[in-house]
Write an enzyme that holds these catalytic residues in place. Structure first.
Site, mmCIF file in Angstrom:
data_model
loop_
_atom_site.group_PDB
_atom_site.id
_atom_site.type_symbol
_atom_site.label_atom_id
_atom_site.label_comp_id
_atom_site.label_asym_id
_atom_site.label_seq_id
_atom_site.Cartn_x
_atom_site.Cartn_y
_atom_site.Cartn_z
ATOM 1 N N PHE A 1 -40.617 40.835 -4.850
ATOM 2 C CA PHE A 1 -40.677 39.471 -4.309
ATOM 3 C C PHE A 1 -41.748 38.602 -4.951
ATOM 4 C CE2 PHE A 1 -44.098 41.266 -1.663
ATOM 5 C CZ PHE A 1 -45.008 40.228 -1.682
ATOM 6 N N CYS B 1 -49.508 42.399 -9.035
ATOM 7 C CA CYS B 1 -49.775 43.789 -9.413
ATOM 8 C C CYS B 1 -50.987 43.860 -10.330
ATOM 9 C CB CYS B 1 -48.565 44.409 -10.073
ATOM 10 S SG CYS B 1 -48.237 43.691 -11.664
ATOM 11 N N GLU C 1 -52.788 50.359 -1.905
ATOM 12 C CA GLU C 1 -52.520 48.994 -2.385
ATOM 13 C C GLU C 1 -52.368 48.084 -1.171
ATOM 14 O OE1 GLU C 1 -48.682 48.126 -4.276
ATOM 15 O OE2 GLU C 1 -49.721 46.735 -5.606
#
Ligand code: NAD
Length: 489
Positions: A149, A281, A382
């Site tokens: 996304f 990321c 994460e």
């Protein structure tokens, strides 16, 4: 409420499913459209269309195939602002971040326009007397692309321009959380006049992904998303005999040495950790101070975190937008609490902010957590939100050891004015993307988007020559043409 459709064989088709999901604007919680969670039958139709298109598409010369990409570049540029607004509306990032994302997408189109040379083979004359050997690159066939996304436009472009330029046909499955961006881009692809079936768009979730992974006609899978899903997809697609590349999650450390430029480093680390609300990321998520820099850096960073303007990404002056949805907000809140429960100090607490006019939005302000245990939950998970953990060590060796104990390996950065320290870091740090005085070491389109350890499953990455190699198979021909066989002219 508008319902989105799938794009198959050059036409928009209503999905076979009756199952639709609301697509929500993260800043307002307003429903924008409904996306179909398509059925396996929709995927079968898309694969059939792609397989049919393949027979003619792969025979079209590369120089002609790329003409569609040149047209796409022009169309993307003329729709830049509309597309950026759509990204911001469904993904929450600021308009400037959305425009930057589109720039990166376009650069991959430009790169793929070099296919006539990029996919050239090699040859050796006289490997034995009168015998030549040639290696050529041919397309794989029908390929599948599954996107996350957080970069609704850019990430499909790490793959599909290369795939089709190399003569493959493809099926793109965007994230069901942000389906409108690729829907609009697919309208532009249609306007290029690309032959029907070369690019197909199928919306949905796990049902469609599994159908893609299992389909015998699909030859390769490119995936970007979280590591658990990356590992699952890598295993399932490989078991079905496909070529697979899966880019996964991250927990990116940035190391700050005492000789770093404090003002520049603070600004860059804050942008890395809090840009795109930490949903990158390549976001910095652990800052490791070395030696005497700790107090000054932590004070400066706390100030930068507190001063960041948070709001609707469409509004002027907003530096950080919303996170993707309520579930993500709750998950981030609970990880911050875990950090406190583990003994971390909450230097800046970004939970439950008041954003006037956007009370229903999904916001978390920048958060700083100091001294959480390095092997604890928060330091190793994460978070994918604007939360930066702070650690302190005595030496660069200690910092590199801390970087390398991570199970992730997407990015590691160093801030210093020492060339020797920089060289040691880039040599020893175990990550696929390294930044030296850079906070988001995002490779340009002409470099592979590397990633190591649990941040990547496969061997060839997205973008650049890696993508060309991934989307082609090599064929080696060994030839002998004795002169005696020639007719005399
Ligand atoms: P995600 O893994 O939840 O979803 C990615 C895609 O997989 C979506 O299209 C989704 O529909 C599909 N999917 C989700 N669960 C599935 C399942 N169980 N089976 C089959 N398909 C499934 O990721 P996300 O939340 O959309 O994106 C954020 C993640 O992506 C973060 O972990 C981030 O680090 C990672 N990411 C990595 C890179 C990189 O280059 N390494 C780049 C961007 C994002």
């Amino acid at each position: 409420m508008e319902q989105l459709h799938n794009y198959i064989a050059g036409k928009w088709h209503r999905s076979e499913t009756t199952d639709y999901l609301d697509v929500v604007n993260p800043a307002t919680n307003a429903v924008l459209v409904e996306v179909p969670l398509s059925a396996a039958g929709d995927l079968d139709n898309a694969v059939a269309a792609a397989a049919k298109a393949l027979t003619t598409w792969r025979r079209i010369p590369a120089t002609e195939r790329i003409q569609y990409l040149f047209r796409l570049k022009t169309l993307l540029e003329s729709h830049w602002n509309d597309l950026a607004k759509t990204i911001t509306a469904e993904c929450g990032k600021t308009l400037k971040e959305s425009q930057g994302e589109l720039q990166r997408a376009i650069e991959n189109v430009e790169m793929a326009c070099g296919i006539p040379t990029l996919m050239q083979g090699v040859n050796s004359e006289d490997i034995a007397r009168g015998i030549d050997e040639i290696m050529i690159r041919q397309p794989l066939g029908v390929v599948g692309i599954i996107a996350p996304f957080n970069f609704p436009a850019m990430i499909p472009f790490w793959f599909f321009p290369y795939a089709i330029a190399c003569g493959n046909t493809c099926i793109i499955k965007p994230s069901e959380k942000v389906p409108q961006t690729m829907q609009q881009i697919t309208e532009l692809i249609h306007q290029t006049g690309l032959p029907a079936g070369v690019v197909n768009l199928v919306h949905g979730n796990k049902t469609v992904v599994d159908a893609l992974l299992d389909h015998p006609t699909v030859k390769a899978i490119s995936f970007v998303g979280s590591s658990p899903v990356a590992r699952y997809i890598y295993g399932r697609a490989a078991a079905a005999g496909k070529r697979v590349q899966c880019q996964g999650g991250a927990k990116n450390p940035v190391v700050i040495l005492p000789d770093a430029d404090l003002e520049m480093t603070t600004r860059i680390v804050a942008d890395s950790a809090f840009g795109c609300a930490g949903q990158r990321c390549l976001a910095a998520s652990l800052a490791i101070t070395v030696g005497s820099v700790k107090a000054d850096f932590v004070d400066a960073l706390a100030q930068a975190a507190q001063q960041r303007t948070v709001g609707n990404g469409l509004d002027e002056g907003v530096q950080m937008g919303a996170v993707i949805n309520r579930g993500s907000c709750d998950r981030i809140h609970s990880l911050i609490q875990s950090g406190v429960d583990e003994g971390g100090k909450l230097l800046v607490d970004g939970r439950n902010p008041e954003i006037p006019g956007y009370e229903q939005g999904h916001f978390v302000r920048p958060t700083l957590l100091q001294d959480v245990p390095v092997r604890g939950e928060v330091a190793t998970t994460e978070i994918f939100g604007p939360v930066l953990g702070l650690h302190h060590v005595d030496t660069l060796d200690d910092a590199i050891a801390l970087v390398n104990q991570s199970r992730w390996g997407n990015m590691a950065c160093l801030f210093t004015s020492s060339g020797a320290a920089a060289r040691q870091f880039r040599y020893e740090a175990e990550a696929g993307n390294i930044g030296i005085n850079i906070g988001v070491a995002a490779p340009m389109a002409f470099f592979p988007f590397s990633g190591w350890k649990e941040s990547f499953y496969g061997d060839l990455h997205g973008q650049s020559q890696h993508a060309v190699e991934f989307f082609t198979q090599t064929k080696v021909i060994v030839e002998r043409w004795p002169k005696e066989w020639s007719r005399q002219f």
